[in-house]
Design an enzyme around this catalytic site. Structure first.
Site, PDB file in Angstrom:
ATOM      1  CE  LYS A  54      -3.951  -2.075   2.387  1.00  0.00           C
ATOM      2  NZ  LYS A  54      -4.661  -2.257   3.660  1.00  0.00           N
ATOM      3  CD  GLN A  98      -3.859  -4.416   6.685  1.00  0.00           C
ATOM      4  OE1 GLN A  98      -3.758  -3.468   5.908  1.00  0.00           O
ATOM      5  NE2 GLN A  98      -4.467  -5.543   6.351  1.00  0.00           N
ATOM      6  CG  ASP A 121     -10.200  -0.268   4.813  1.00  0.00           C
ATOM      7  OD1 ASP A 121      -9.941  -0.607   3.639  1.00  0.00           O
ATOM      8  OD2 ASP A 121      -9.525  -0.640   5.785  1.00  0.00           O
TER       9      ASP A 121
END
Length: 296
Positions: A54, A98, A121
């Site tokens: 990422k 995460q 997200d």
């Protein structure tokens, strides 16, 4: 019949190129780059690899990458305090924590602490609610990427019957909402569904997201169906001591029945990071009052 292969890797590369162009234009307009903050707690090897990917992708797209790596002893309170600092940081347009988080840290509480406008997200209940009622929202990356692949392959999805296997908040439920917005007739199937193969066989579109290696067999599929395999499962390889990645669909046999299918790896997977960059750019535009970039 031999199914056409839906190349998610190639589509994702093109999407990243468009994001990079729009990020450059954003920087020219605002005098700063869009910023994505990624928070990793603990030493999970898969998460570490994903976070590195990422970070590299963010920089390659002309964005600022802010990485925060914390030990697995970090308390829930300290993690939420970091999220709140990132909420207040004007350099940060997107925040991603995460998952999974270490034991003792409530992921729901941490996600709830993220400003919904920076929730790239798409996991915050505010964004989930907006998606459910058809309002503009930041949408989870994997379902949105899967929808992009479907529309690129099929064009107008209106009137098609879609079966989503899996009901997670991360993939299954948002995938179903996105397909409903495209005027599909949608069924969410899951572990308690009776006569699951029969239900799946109705689908013109099948999205498999259950996390069970090669569960969906060829005789589960309607001939000519378009299959998006979201599953990523590691299984033993022929060579002793080695493993290989497979999806939730038995790819080889399913390819003889489906009209089009995503491989694993190289299908839906590459779309996730590409859409994350896209979501960050959309969030950056919204935060400064600019219209969302076209073509994304």
């Amino acid at each position: 019949m031999s199914a056409a292969i839906i190349d998610g890797k190639a589509f994702a590369e093109k999407l990243r190129e468009r994001v990079a162009g729009a990020a450059s234009a954003f920087s020219d307009q605002t005098g700063r780059k869009p910023g994505l903050a990624v928070v990793l707690v603990g030493e999970d090897p898969a998460s570490q690899v994903y976070v590195r990917s990422k970070g590299k992708a963010t920089v390659a797209a002309g964005m600022e990458s802010f990485e925060h790596k914390l030990p697995d002893t970090t308390s829930e309170a300290d993690l939420i305090a970091l999220v709140e600092r990132l909420n207040a940081d004007d350099r940060v347009d997107g925040i991603l924590v995460q998952l999974p988080l270490p034991k003792g840290v409530d992921d729901k509480a941490v996600i709830a602490a993220i400003n919904p406008a920076k929730d790239v997200d798409g996991f915050h209940v505010a964004n989930a609610g907006r998606l459910a009622v058809g309002e503009e929202a930041l949408v989870p990356c994997t379902p949105l990427g899967s929808l992009m692949l479907l529309k690129d392959r099929l064009g107008d999805l209106s009137g098609l019957e879609a079966v989503v296997i899996g009901r997670s908040n991360i993939v299954g439920k948002p995938m179903a909402q996105l397909l409903l917005q495209e005027n599909c007739t949608v069924t969410i199937a899951h572990s308690r569904t009776k006569n699951l193969p029969e239900v799946v066989r109705r689908g013109d579109i099948v999205v498999a997201a259950v996390g069970r290696a090669e569960m969906v067999k060829a005789d589960w599929l309607k001939p000519g169906a378009t299959v998006i395999d979201v599953g990523i499962n590691r299984v033993p390889a022929a060579e002793e001591g080695k493993t290989r990645l497979v999806g939730d669909v038995a790819f080889k046999e399913a390819s003889e029945v489906a009209g089009a299918i995503t491989p694993v790896p190289g299908g839906a997977g590459p779309m996730t990071i590409a859409v994350l960059l896209r979501n960050t750019l959309v969030a950056a535009h919204a935060r400064v009052g600019l219209a969302p970039p076209e073509g994304l």
